[in-house]
Design an enzyme around this catalytic site. Structure first.
Site, PDB file in Angstrom:
ATOM      1  N   HIS A   1      -2.679   7.322  -4.165  1.00 31.15           N
ATOM      2  CA  HIS A   1      -2.824   6.278  -3.124  1.00 31.15           C
ATOM      3  C   HIS A   1      -3.067   5.019  -4.219  1.00 31.15           C
ATOM      4  CE1 HIS A   1      -5.838   3.368  -1.350  1.00 31.15           C
ATOM      5  NE2 HIS A   1      -4.774   3.397  -0.484  1.00 31.15           N
TER       6      HIS A   1
ATOM      7  N   SER B   1       0.742  -1.154   0.010  1.00 32.66           N
ATOM      8  CA  SER B   1      -0.048   0.033   0.044  1.00 32.66           C
ATOM      9  C   SER B   1       0.865   1.265  -0.125  1.00 32.66           C
ATOM     10  CB  SER B   1      -0.951   0.213   1.249  1.00 32.66           C
ATOM     11  OG  SER B   1      -0.123   0.058   2.430  1.00 32.66           O
TER      12      SER B   1
ATOM     13  N   ARG C   1      -0.168  -2.823  13.543  1.00 34.69           N
ATOM     14  CA  ARG C   1       1.090  -1.832  13.575  1.00 34.69           C
ATOM     15  C   ARG C   1       0.397  -0.485  13.282  1.00 34.69           C
ATOM     16  NH1 ARG C   1       5.521   0.066  10.333  1.00 34.69           N
ATOM     17  NH2 ARG C   1       7.259   0.042  11.742  1.00 34.69           N
TER      18      ARG C   1
ATOM     19  N   GLY D   1      -2.922  -5.460  18.507  1.00 35.62           N
ATOM     20  CA  GLY D   1      -1.651  -5.808  17.985  1.00 35.62           C
ATOM     21  C   GLY D   1      -1.381  -5.233  16.400  1.00 35.62           C
TER      22      GLY D   1
ATOM     23  N   ASN E   1      -3.165   0.453  -3.471  1.00 35.43           N
ATOM     24  CA  ASN E   1      -3.121  -0.633  -2.600  1.00 35.43           C
ATOM     25  C   ASN E   1      -3.317  -1.877  -3.437  1.00 35.43           C
ATOM     26  OD1 ASN E   1      -4.455  -2.673  -1.020  1.00 35.43           O
ATOM     27  ND2 ASN E   1      -4.031  -1.296   0.773  1.00 35.43           N
ATOM     28  N   TYR E   2      -2.616  -2.867  -3.484  1.00 36.89           N
ATOM     29  CA  TYR E   2      -2.970  -4.193  -3.923  1.00 36.89           C
ATOM     30  C   TYR E   2      -2.643  -5.286  -3.013  1.00 36.89           C
ATOM     31  CZ  TYR E   2      -3.556  -1.693  -8.378  1.00 36.89           C
ATOM     32  OH  TYR E   2      -3.887  -0.500  -9.251  1.00 36.89           O
ATOM     33  N   ARG E   3      -3.325  -6.403  -2.926  1.00 32.20           N
ATOM     34  CA  ARG E   3      -3.250  -7.089  -1.724  1.00 32.20           C
ATOM     35  C   ARG E   3      -3.936  -8.546  -2.252  1.00 32.20           C
ATOM     36  NH1 ARG E   3      -6.912  -3.383  -0.958  1.00 32.20           N
ATOM     37  NH2 ARG E   3      -9.172  -4.113  -0.813  1.00 32.20           N
TER      38      ARG E   3
END
Lengths: 436, 436
Positions: free
Chosen positions: A220, A206, A395, A393, A222-224
């Site tokens: 912007h 991202s 980040r 948890g 984002n690739y997931r």
């Protein structure tokens, strides 16, 4: 609007990828795709080196050719090295998780290098005359206690960019109750057993880039890729791709919006003519700030739950994909790769036109107000941010990295009718079709 | 920590309230409490004048004595006039909605005048020598289509204050499904019939003040009264008070936190010794940023659902109030009034100590990062903001008025151990008992 309004890529960096040119520690990513489990890809061979090797000023300005003059660079340009040639991504015998893990690092490097190259280019003259040193992206690695790790490339307060963050994370572990709940809400009930225990795997890149110059737009990306695996099994019960890219100008230059959209439309069209119209609308719908009644920017593309038929069909529109694509996960991966690797072509030509154009203090102030809207969208509406903040948890530094370095809120600020500021707001209230 | 650490109020303005001293248009509020329905209180007698009458520079500096020299001002000081003496608030024959509507305007005026006075004071010398004019709070009035109206007093980019907003709203109308749902979730099921149609009434004053100087703390306040009335009935089925005040420093001055808490503790103690400990803890719990694992600031007090027994007891701890207070709505109103009117004593003495102390650019930058955390709390966690943003037709400019003029986000910024910045963060992670 003719296709000729797309900026020629000949003004851009000429990529020539050779893994041997990668900085120390990075070669592992380019060649490490054979690991049995994806996270192994991200183990540096015993080293805990998280900072890029410090370059001497001579390094900075002798090893890089001036890349944007005429595109006729003679020397190789590692700062803009673009790993177009897939190394392991074409090997269909490898698990998708490994291939995606390698790919997101490649994409990250390509973008971070392009950001660095523009910082260097912008200081070229000053550097020659005054010995000024550019700020380059700083790498830092992190490890997730529950499994997996990530690498962040972040530049703050550079000469061109106020803040540029290109973040990769490849994580795995038990799927939290919150994640399973979210998956059910998104229609994955069909594959999730009531009492089943699941593991998840996620690999993504991202990126948010905020330039200084108010004429230059924020971008912007984002690739997931995500997998859910039932405890004790090997084959995922669900696996899908998601992502997109979008542009957020403070001042509208129609030709910039057209170029940004046209590049990604061409990528979409090469796979399926139905992709771009669907994903463009999805982007307009997603990046919308209801409480301001306006879009965050001029859009791009957005998609989620992109899967092949042999796993599971989540969304109605997926059924409209060609049977070839529905049957072939690798084909979707190729599409995602081409989207990700085209970002530099989408954005850098715009930046080269805008980063150094004159602006007034009033324009800077308007940009700061638009940054405020960006913060509002990300903190109030963005599903990814919300999910991250609600995940124990998670980040926090990665989640908040998308926020601009600076932002501003004024009470009752409305642009004057007929002004350039009002022109932008008008477009944000009524999304336009930019590409042909 | 001894009680002597509370700053002497003798250094503050000497309030002397006379409704004849109020600016044109404001007298209506001080004397209009007899209206049959509260919103009538806010109808200017036929006038649509929403701006404070423009003062000439001579007005600005001749009509105000220099208020903070030694507290021995000879002339009356309308800019800091403090309407301590209740006009209609003591009249128990008046409906609470009318009394609260009058009170919140009184509180608003007191705070806005104190803000103006400090801006004037800060420019006293410059004004005398150079003719510099101070920026004062700008009033603007708004009308709610569904019923009711509000008045905002906002100062931006003054000499002392970066942004100060003191907002009053007195609204009524059909209770939305969202409001009823929220009320049920908060335990008001017992009084809400399944098929009942309800109207709501709400009167409140909310305030956020962000000073320029990083040594000077941000302050927040909100006091409100709500009623739910069944359609066709007169007497509310539920009516309650809520509110509180809290302090958010960028740099910790223990004596400031002690003073702020001690003033409000004294107000609480005069009503019930159990109030302060309960409300102080409630504040610490509420103004907590889970994703940063730290409090927003050094706290103050916070309470909600404060009601008299004859309406409905919502919260367990209310049962511990003395029977006198539980049986007497007016007693709770008196408590809320005294809280609201004590804010000037809580905050202005701190501002007078801190607004002009020297600071470095690094301190300013740290303040901007703390402003970023303030934005995060307000946009991600604050129930009021969330509820407002989710309410169709809510006034977005009022909701966002609490945000600072400027804010900043840096990736991976952690203060150096042992630094003053680290000292603040330490206190934010472990709330302290400030008052004795």
């Amino acid at each position: 609007m003719s296709k000729t309004q797309r900026y020629s890529s000949s003004t851009g960096p000429k990529p020539s990828f050779d893994p041997k040119n990668l900085p120390t520690g990075w070669q592992n990513y380019a060649i490490g795709g054979g690991a049995a489990f994806a996270v192994a890809v991200f183990l540096f061979s015993g080293k805990k080196s998280t900072e890029r090797k410090e370059l001497t000023p001579e390094d900075k300005f002798s090893k890089f050719t001036k890349p944007f003059d005429d595109g006729s660079s003679k020397k190789s340009a590692p700062a803009v090295a673009t790993p177009i040639t897939p190394i392991v991504e074409d090997d269909n015998s490898k698990p998708m998780r490994d291939k995606m893990a390698v790919f997101v690092r490649k994409m990250q490097k390509q973008i971070a290098d392009a950001v660095d190259a523009l910082e260097i280019e912008s200081l070229w003259q000053a550097a020659k005359e005054l010995g000024t040193e550019p700020k380059l992206c700083v790498r830092d690695e992190w490890i997730r206690a529950e499994g997996g790790k990530g690498l962040s490339c972040v530049l703050m307060d550079g000469n061109v960019f106020e803040k540029a963050g290109v973040l990769v994370s490849v994580v795995h572990g038990p799927a939290s109750a919150a994640l399973i709940k979210q998956m059910r809400a998104r229609g994955k009930d069909g594959v999730l057993e009531e009492s089943g225990v699941y593991k998840m795997f996620a690999a993504g890149c991202s990126m948010v880039i905020h330039p200084h110059n108010p004429n230059a737009p924020t971008a912007h990306l984002n690739y997931r890729y995500l997998e859910l695996v039932k405890e004790g099994e090997e084959k995922p019960v669900a696996a899908w791709f998601g992502g997109g890219c979008d542009l957020t100008p403070s001042y509208l230059f129609e030709e910039d919006a057209i170029h940004f959209h046209q590049v990604i439309k061409d990528v979409c069209d090469a796979h399926d003519k139905e992709y771009y119209p669907k994903f463009k609308k999805w982007c307009d719908d997603y990046f919308y700030i209801p409480h301001r009644n306006e879009a965050r920017g001029v859009g791009g593309i957005f998609f989620d739950d992109l899967v092949s038929e042999n796993i599971y069909i989540f969304r109605k529109f997926i059924e409209k994909l060609s049977s070839q694509e529905r049957g072939d996960h690798n084909e979707i991966f190729k599409f995602v790769q081409q989207c990700g690797l085209s970002f530099v072509d989408q954005y850098i030509p715009i930046m080269k036109k805008r980063w150094n154009t004159p602006f007034t203090p009033e324009m800077k102030q308007w940009q700061q107000l638009r940054r405020g809207r960006y913060v509002e969208f990300n903190l109030v509406h963005d599903r990814g941010t919300k999910f991250g903040l609600a995940t124990p948890g998670a980040r926090i530094e990665s989640i908040m990295c998308s926020l601009p370095l600076t932002a501003r809120w004024e009470y009752m600020h409305f642009p004057e009718e007929g002004s350039r500021e009002a022109e932008l707001v008008k477009v944000l209230k009524t999304p336009k079709d930019w590409a042909v």
